[in-house]
Design a protein around this motif. Sequence first.
Motif, PDB file in Angstrom:
ATOM      1  N   VAL A  32      30.277 -30.948 -18.339  1.00 29.50           N
ATOM      2  CA  VAL A  32      30.018 -29.529 -18.578  1.00 29.50           C
ATOM      3  C   VAL A  32      30.163 -28.739 -17.276  1.00 29.50           C
ATOM      4  O   VAL A  32      30.791 -27.684 -17.232  1.00 29.50           O
ATOM      5  CB  VAL A  32      28.619 -29.322 -19.202  1.00 29.50           C
ATOM      6  N   MET A  33      29.586 -29.287 -16.202  1.00 22.26           N
ATOM      7  CA  MET A  33      29.653 -28.610 -14.911  1.00 22.26           C
ATOM      8  C   MET A  33      31.101 -28.505 -14.435  1.00 22.26           C
ATOM      9  O   MET A  33      31.524 -27.456 -13.943  1.00 22.26           O
ATOM     10  CB  MET A  33      28.810 -29.374 -13.887  1.00 22.26           C
ATOM     11  N   PHE A  34      31.863 -29.574 -14.592  1.00 23.73           N
ATOM     12  CA  PHE A  34      33.268 -29.570 -14.187  1.00 23.73           C
ATOM     13  C   PHE A  34      34.055 -28.523 -14.969  1.00 23.73           C
ATOM     14  O   PHE A  34      34.877 -27.794 -14.398  1.00 23.73           O
ATOM     15  CB  PHE A  34      33.888 -30.961 -14.371  1.00 23.73           C
ATOM     16  N   GLU A  35      33.798 -28.431 -16.274  1.00 26.20           N
ATOM     17  CA  GLU A  35      34.491 -27.446 -17.108  1.00 26.20           C
ATOM     18  C   GLU A  35      34.163 -26.018 -16.670  1.00 26.20           C
ATOM     19  O   GLU A  35      35.042 -25.169 -16.600  1.00 26.20           O
ATOM     20  CB  GLU A  35      34.139 -27.640 -18.587  1.00 26.20           C
ATOM     21  N   HIS A  36      32.900 -25.760 -16.370  1.00 27.14           N
ATOM     22  CA  HIS A  36      32.510 -24.427 -15.906  1.00 27.14           C
ATOM     23  C   HIS A  36      33.204 -24.096 -14.582  1.00 27.14           C
ATOM     24  O   HIS A  36      33.699 -22.991 -14.403  1.00 27.14           O
ATOM     25  CB  HIS A  36      30.987 -24.335 -15.744  1.00 27.14           C
ATOM     26  N   LYS A  37      33.220 -25.053 -13.674  1.00 25.54           N
ATOM     27  CA  LYS A  37      33.852 -24.825 -12.368  1.00 25.54           C
ATOM     28  C   LYS A  37      35.351 -24.559 -12.545  1.00 25.54           C
ATOM     29  O   LYS A  37      35.901 -23.640 -11.928  1.00 25.54           O
ATOM     30  CB  LYS A  37      33.616 -26.029 -11.461  1.00 25.54           C
ATOM     31  N   LEU A  61      29.762 -17.361 -15.283  1.00 29.61           N
ATOM     32  CA  LEU A  61      28.517 -17.232 -14.524  1.00 29.61           C
ATOM     33  C   LEU A  61      27.319 -16.988 -15.434  1.00 29.61           C
ATOM     34  O   LEU A  61      26.247 -17.568 -15.233  1.00 29.61           O
ATOM     35  CB  LEU A  61      28.641 -16.112 -13.489  1.00 29.61           C
ATOM     36  N   LEU A  62      27.494 -16.135 -16.435  1.00 27.82           N
ATOM     37  CA  LEU A  62      26.389 -15.872 -17.360  1.00 27.82           C
ATOM     38  C   LEU A  62      26.062 -17.094 -18.197  1.00 27.82           C
ATOM     39  O   LEU A  62      24.892 -17.377 -18.480  1.00 27.82           O
ATOM     40  CB  LEU A  62      26.710 -14.674 -18.247  1.00 27.82           C
ATOM     41  N   LEU A 108      19.167 -29.021 -11.662  1.00 24.94           N
ATOM     42  CA  LEU A 108      20.342 -28.202 -11.957  1.00 24.94           C
ATOM     43  C   LEU A 108      20.950 -27.664 -10.670  1.00 24.94           C
ATOM     44  O   LEU A 108      22.161 -27.712 -10.477  1.00 24.94           O
ATOM     45  CB  LEU A 108      19.968 -27.042 -12.881  1.00 24.94           C
ATOM     46  N   VAL A 109      20.105 -27.161  -9.782  1.00 27.62           N
ATOM     47  CA  VAL A 109      20.588 -26.623  -8.510  1.00 27.62           C
ATOM     48  C   VAL A 109      21.321 -27.720  -7.741  1.00 27.62           C
ATOM     49  O   VAL A 109      22.410 -27.496  -7.208  1.00 27.62           O
ATOM     50  CB  VAL A 109      19.441 -26.027  -7.674  1.00 27.62           C
ATOM     51  N   TYR A 110      20.746 -28.911  -7.707  1.00 27.31           N
ATOM     52  CA  TYR A 110      21.391 -30.022  -7.009  1.00 27.31           C
ATOM     53  C   TYR A 110      22.743 -30.356  -7.649  1.00 27.31           C
ATOM     54  O   TYR A 110      23.703 -30.689  -6.953  1.00 27.31           O
ATOM     55  CB  TYR A 110      20.497 -31.251  -6.987  1.00 27.31           C
ATOM     56  N   GLU A 111      22.821 -30.237  -8.963  1.00 25.26           N
ATOM     57  CA  GLU A 111      24.083 -30.496  -9.658  1.00 25.26           C
ATOM     58  C   GLU A 111      25.113 -29.412  -9.327  1.00 25.26           C
ATOM     59  O   GLU A 111      26.290 -29.704  -9.119  1.00 25.26           O
ATOM     60  CB  GLU A 111      23.828 -30.566 -11.169  1.00 25.26           C
ATOM     61  N   LEU A 112      24.680 -28.163  -9.261  1.00 21.24           N
ATOM     62  CA  LEU A 112      25.581 -27.068  -8.879  1.00 21.24           C
ATOM     63  C   LEU A 112      26.124 -27.293  -7.465  1.00 21.24           C
ATOM     64  O   LEU A 112      27.310 -27.084  -7.202  1.00 21.24           O
ATOM     65  CB  LEU A 112      24.849 -25.721  -8.949  1.00 21.24           C
TER      66      LEU A 112
END
Length: 150
Positions: free
Chosen positions: A34-39, A58-59, A76-80
């Motif tokens: 999910v994080m990769f897709e957002h990035k 971003l939202l 979450l912050v660490y994942e970001l």
Amino acid sequence: MVETIKNYKIQLGKYNKVLKSEGADRSELFCETVMFEHKKKLISAKDKNNVEGVIEVLLSLRVNALQISPELRKNLVYELIRNDLFLITAKRNNNFLLDLLSIPSVGLKHALYAMISVIVSTLKGVEYIVENNTSILQRIIDVLVLFNFA
């Protein structure tokens, strides 16, 4: 338009997961995929000068962050940070984020400052934002002074 509908379906799927797992650990919404897709969407939208696309990503990240309990939000912050959302570590500069902040869009600035506030809610997040220099921090202070918040 088709991509927007697809994004809404993804969001609705996430909300459905949240509702089904009432009380469960919601940090699973931020798996690596999910994080990769957002990035990837963030970078693509910026490269195409698609301000609405950047705001949407971003939202989406912020909405998901707010669904996670404060005790688990640091994960979450660490994942970001690990995924280097703003390319601060990968490019060894702040240009990606500073370029976004220089776009004259109130909605974009709001979305960026909201996401930055999530990131800097931990010490590691602050370290990430000032990793190369304090230019991002200075830009935030300038905005606060401009609107008499400081």
